[in-house]
Write an enzyme that holds these catalytic residues in place. Sequence first.
Site: not given
Ligand code: SAH
Length: 349
Positions: A91, A104, A111, A115, A118, A335
Amino acid sequence: MLAHSRARTRRTLAPFFAGLGEPAYRVGQAEKWIWEGAARSFDEMTNLPASIRAPLAKAFSLTPLAPDYVARSRDGTIKHLWRLEDGERVESVLIPTRERLTLCLSSQVGCALACRFCATGYFGFRRQLRPAEIVAQYRDSLRVARDELGRPISNVVYMGMGEPLANLDAVIDSLAVLHGGFGLGARRITVSTVGLIPGILELARRPEPFELAVSLHAPSHDLRLQLMPIEKRYPLPELFEALRTYQGYKNRRISFEYTLIGGVNDDPALAHALADLARGLICFVNLIPFNPIPARPEWRPSGPAAIERFAAALTGRGVGNAVRRPRGRDIAAACGQLRLSTEAGEPRT
Ligand code: SAH
């Protein structure tokens, strides 16, 4: 074709055209289509004779992506689900504001970093994206931006699916093409990472001033470990040492991303700890209200008052920050919400 710099593409095309007995200016015509025209196929290159478009298409690919699904949010955000050659899907999201049009994009299918907040983290890792597949998200989105929004993409953030610095070579190649091929300013391109130190140091050594964003989400080892398993491999003290090295090379501001989850990581004392951690660094904190994901029904975004307290605590310690409004929530484009269904063939959005 899309995986290489403009100069290398020219070096590849020149002998090819010469071999077909075509004049040298054809190379410039093709180049213009690729970089300025955002062409997805050689057939679009209407000022090239049809007799040479066919051999070109046979010899080279422009990696067209198939849009499997497009979602348009009420706030103007447009999400694309692109199908790749092997059927995998990624996406990307176009996010318009008054001054900017940000893309974006994804750097991996899925991945591996898991996390806890996420959605992609729960999806797991499928495969790396090739440089051309990363660039093609930009190229195909640029066409949509021009056609539907009437403006070019002003900024690119590697914040879609995947961890860019876990696909380092491909990401570096794609950065070179976005910058050197499509002419996007390096300062308009942000690479976001969970904090993979070797990749951060590699970016530090690059000559171009690409922007770096680091997903922090917690200022202490124990809390960060609960949210981000990567903390075990690259704990905060080492990460910050690397960031200081980075800033030694680059002298550029580093952004931190901090997703605020109600009652989990939004205590103002944590903002103070963050300020202590970041002391001596030139940095800025983006506060992102947590976007709920199905895998974590018990987690909610911090409320407005808690966000305000956290932000004020950072400001009080001299750390610049801004609260990021979620965009494209109604189409699950915000995000951390990007994900694909595993087998169903339909995006679970
Ligand atoms: N792997 C990279 C880029 C992808 S995520 C990274 O972690 O930086 C892009 C951003 O969205 C990251 O800061 C991540 O922590 C945030 N993110 C992921 N899941 C989220 C959620 N459920 N709510 C808000 N931000 C989130």
